[in-house]
Scaffold this active site. Structure first.
Site, mmCIF file in Angstrom:
data_model
loop_
_atom_site.group_PDB
_atom_site.id
_atom_site.type_symbol
_atom_site.label_atom_id
_atom_site.label_comp_id
_atom_site.label_asym_id
_atom_site.label_seq_id
_atom_site.Cartn_x
_atom_site.Cartn_y
_atom_site.Cartn_z
ATOM 1 N N HIS A 49 63.576 28.371 22.448
ATOM 2 C CA HIS A 49 63.635 29.824 22.631
ATOM 3 C C HIS A 49 64.035 30.409 21.275
ATOM 4 O O HIS A 49 65.211 30.376 20.887
ATOM 5 C CB HIS A 49 64.674 30.163 23.717
ATOM 6 C CG HIS A 49 64.873 31.630 23.920
ATOM 7 N ND1 HIS A 49 64.485 32.301 25.058
ATOM 8 C CD2 HIS A 49 65.426 32.579 23.118
ATOM 9 C CE1 HIS A 49 64.782 33.588 24.939
ATOM 10 N NE2 HIS A 49 65.364 33.773 23.768
ATOM 11 N N ARG A 86 73.078 35.028 12.938
ATOM 12 C CA ARG A 86 74.152 34.072 13.266
ATOM 13 C C ARG A 86 73.964 32.760 12.511
ATOM 14 O O ARG A 86 72.831 32.314 12.315
ATOM 15 C CB ARG A 86 74.170 33.789 14.768
ATOM 16 C CG ARG A 86 74.719 34.939 15.569
ATOM 17 C CD ARG A 86 74.621 34.674 17.051
ATOM 18 N NE ARG A 86 73.871 35.734 17.707
ATOM 19 C CZ ARG A 86 73.339 35.649 18.912
ATOM 20 N NH1 ARG A 86 73.484 34.564 19.629
ATOM 21 N NH2 ARG A 86 72.664 36.647 19.424
ATOM 22 N N GLY A 94 59.020 32.383 18.691
ATOM 23 C CA GLY A 94 58.311 31.240 19.270
ATOM 24 C C GLY A 94 56.932 31.620 19.810
ATOM 25 O O GLY A 94 55.988 30.836 19.723
ATOM 26 N N LYS A 123 68.702 48.189 31.225
ATOM 27 C CA LYS A 123 67.257 47.962 31.341
ATOM 28 C C LYS A 123 66.974 47.635 32.800
ATOM 29 O O LYS A 123 67.768 46.936 33.431
ATOM 30 C CB LYS A 123 66.839 46.761 30.496
ATOM 31 C CG LYS A 123 66.884 47.015 29.014
ATOM 32 C CD LYS A 123 66.263 45.823 28.277
ATOM 33 C CE LYS A 123 66.898 45.684 26.928
ATOM 34 N NZ LYS A 123 66.928 44.345 26.399
ATOM 35 N N ASN A 180 69.561 44.793 33.997
ATOM 36 C CA ASN A 180 70.168 44.099 32.854
ATOM 37 C C ASN A 180 71.035 45.121 32.128
ATOM 38 O O ASN A 180 70.530 45.971 31.396
ATOM 39 C CB ASN A 180 69.038 43.570 31.951
ATOM 40 C CG ASN A 180 69.575 42.767 30.790
ATOM 41 O OD1 ASN A 180 70.781 42.722 30.558
ATOM 42 N ND2 ASN A 180 68.677 42.148 30.052
ATOM 43 N N ARG A 215 71.352 40.585 35.972
ATOM 44 C CA ARG A 215 71.520 39.587 34.921
ATOM 45 C C ARG A 215 72.998 39.565 34.527
ATOM 46 O O ARG A 215 73.572 40.582 34.155
ATOM 47 C CB ARG A 215 70.695 39.986 33.706
ATOM 48 C CG ARG A 215 70.806 38.921 32.669
ATOM 49 C CD ARG A 215 70.569 39.399 31.289
ATOM 50 N NE ARG A 215 70.550 38.214 30.457
ATOM 51 C CZ ARG A 215 69.763 38.061 29.438
ATOM 52 N NH1 ARG A 215 68.954 38.994 29.092
ATOM 53 N NH2 ARG A 215 69.831 36.959 28.743
ATOM 54 N N HIS A 222 70.792 31.598 27.379
ATOM 55 C CA HIS A 222 69.337 31.763 27.578
ATOM 56 C C HIS A 222 68.840 30.919 28.763
ATOM 57 O O HIS A 222 67.676 30.518 28.796
ATOM 58 C CB HIS A 222 68.527 31.312 26.331
ATOM 59 C CG HIS A 222 68.757 32.144 25.111
ATOM 60 N ND1 HIS A 222 68.938 31.588 23.871
ATOM 61 C CD2 HIS A 222 68.815 33.477 24.952
ATOM 62 C CE1 HIS A 222 69.116 32.546 22.975
ATOM 63 N NE2 HIS A 222 69.052 33.701 23.607
ATOM 64 N N GLU A 224 62.305 36.742 31.370
ATOM 65 C CA GLU A 224 63.617 36.603 32.015
ATOM 66 C C GLU A 224 63.713 37.466 33.269
ATOM 67 O O GLU A 224 64.310 37.067 34.258
ATOM 68 C CB GLU A 224 64.722 36.947 31.011
ATOM 69 C CG GLU A 224 64.812 35.884 29.920
ATOM 70 C CD GLU A 224 65.844 36.183 28.856
ATOM 71 O OE1 GLU A 224 65.824 37.303 28.313
ATOM 72 O OE2 GLU A 224 66.657 35.303 28.555
ATOM 73 N N ASP A 253 64.840 39.873 10.406
ATOM 74 C CA ASP A 253 63.589 39.901 11.169
ATOM 75 C C ASP A 253 62.579 38.931 10.566
ATOM 76 O O ASP A 253 62.249 39.028 9.383
ATOM 77 C CB ASP A 253 63.046 41.331 11.145
ATOM 78 C CG ASP A 253 61.915 41.524 12.130
ATOM 79 O OD1 ASP A 253 60.905 40.804 12.040
ATOM 80 O OD2 ASP A 253 62.050 42.404 12.993
ATOM 81 N N ASN A 283 55.188 34.472 18.856
ATOM 82 C CA ASN A 283 54.356 35.295 17.962
ATOM 83 C C ASN A 283 54.183 34.771 16.551
ATOM 84 O O ASN A 283 53.482 35.396 15.762
ATOM 85 C CB ASN A 283 54.942 36.710 17.878
ATOM 86 C CG ASN A 283 54.936 37.394 19.218
ATOM 87 O OD1 ASN A 283 53.896 37.486 19.849
ATOM 88 N ND2 ASN A 283 56.100 37.834 19.679
#
Ligand code: ADP
Length: 403
Positions: free
Chosen positions: A209, A242, A335, A14, A7, A92, A181, A386, A285, A337
């Protein structure tokens, strides 16, 4: 098969190696600060202390890939004796436009088309392409597969992907809803069917998501029929920074009233809006917003309530589009946690017969049903994965290609 999942961002890479037969993660890690100096390499090996991290300069993506391949093949730290043990690399890729409807074997012709899609995701696709090239250099014989964020949503019907603007903008410029996503929505919809013991072909589910970036998808029979993100990932529900969907005239009004340029306004809508902007800059956050909410902070309560409301409206519209749903599934950072977020969303749905099991919502761990017996729609929380989704799609494509 051992699949290396890559990714690649503009300054980071990653990676994760997965044994797809057992769904075991063999190793994973990260190359940080590529091309900007002060690079750092992280390498973890599951169930072993062979992993390490160190500062390394990464002038480009090639050095990042070289470093990770050296780590995974090194006699002391490695998990394979030779690169040939890696059966395939799954990349990805953010944007496949309307050219890619599924994960695709990367040939030189496919590379050309991926490059053509770069204008749709100028921040992401060029970095993804560099990742492919860098892997090609060190693993010229290894099959490479591109897995696209947008592909899962290519099943949207025309009436869902068109905007109410002159048709020629779609025909000439390709302006349409793409959705994002996709790997997460597809994986979580499949896992929802599995946990319910249902064939995915018989399942109607709404996947929420909810991460920093967030989108909601209506999935029918395993296919995406509508999704909240649009031409870009700015559309849809309110997110960390956003704005989500809004009246397009607002863009004009914001520029007009502040004297800013279109670019300035887009910066605000992408990076200073959402939970962050609505809370008067408390945080993007959710953990900080929840903490401030609990202490009675009015700005946090306003941001939180507006966020929840925007999600509920999408769930409501997708219930109508699907003609009811068997399940609503929550995934991603928030979603998975935040029982607090799930509880507030589901309390709006009580009038539709949705009943949460408070204990399962608050105290349980991992993939589980969180609705009470007799709930008209079952509610689940399922961790998204993912990388696993990319690895499994990669094997499918390679096997098909080899037939
Ligand atoms: P992305 O991949 O889009 O960057 P993530 O899926 O990692 O985002 O989700 C990040 C969000 O998850 C953040 O808003 C963070 O606050 C939220 N989050 C993580 N853990 C918790 C928690 N325990 N409670 C509430 N929110 C959480």
């Amino acid at each position: 098969m051992k699949v290396l999942v890559i990714n690649c961002g503009s300054s980071s890479l990653k990676y994760r190696m997965i044994e797809t037969d057992t769904k075991e993660v063999i190793c994973k890690g990260l190359c940080e600060r590529i091309g900007i100096g002060g690079g750092h390499f992280k390498y973890d090996v599951t169930g072993s202390d062979k992993g390490f991290e160190k500062d390394v300069e990464f002038p480009d993506h090639n050095t990042a890939v070289d470093t990770l391949i050296k780590a995974v093949t090194d006699p002391d730290t490695g998990v394979v004796s030779d690169v040939s043990e890696i059966g395939a690399v799954g990349h990805r890729l953010v944007h496949g436009g309307d050219k890619f409807t599924e994960a695709t074997y990367i040939t030189p012709d496919v590379m050309t088309v991926i490059e053509e899609c770069s204008s749709l995701a100028p921040l992401h696709n060029p970095a993804n392409i560099q990742g492919i090239r860098a892997c090609r250099k060190v693993m010229p014989e290894t099959p490479m597969v591109g897995v696209f964020d947008t592909a899962f949503h290519q099943t949207l019907p025309e009436k869902a992907y068109l905007y109410g603007i002159p048709y020629e903008y779609y025909e000439k410029y390709g302006i349409r809803k793409f959705g994002f996503h996709g790997m997460s929505h597809e994986y979580v919809a499949r896992e929802t069917a599995a946990i319910m013991g249902k064939d995915i072909k018989d399942l109607k589910t709404i996947v929420c998501h909810l991460g920093n970036g967030a989108s909601i998808t209506a999935v029918k029979g395993g296919k995406s029929v509508d999704t909240s993100m649009g031409y870009t990932p700015l559309d849809g529900i309110i997110m960390g920074t956003r704005c989500g969907s809004l009246d397009p005239e607002i863009v004009h009004a914001m520029a007009d009233k502040t004297g800013g340029s279109m670019e300035d306004v887009m910066q605000v809508l992408n990076f200073k809006s959402g939970l962050f902007g609505l809370s008067g800059n408390i945080s993007s956050d959710m953990r900080d917003i929840e903490e401030a909410y609990e202490s009675g902070n009015e700005a946090a309560i306003r941001a939180f309530d507006t966020y929840i409301y925007s999600i509920v409206k999408y769930i409501g519209s997708y219930l109508a589009v699907l003609g009811g749903a068997d399940a609503i599934t929550f995934t991603a950072g928030i979603g998975e946690n935040s029982p607090f977020v799930r509880k507030h969303i589901c309390s709006y749905l009580e009038g539709l017969g949705v009943r949460l099991d408070a204990e399962a919502n608050e105290k349980g761990r991992g993939a589980r049903c969180i609705s009470a017996d007799g709930s008209a729609i079952k509610v689940y929380t399922i961790p998204t994965d993912e990388e696993m989704s990319i690895a499994l799609s990669t094997v499918e494509v390679v096997n098909r290609h080899n037939v």
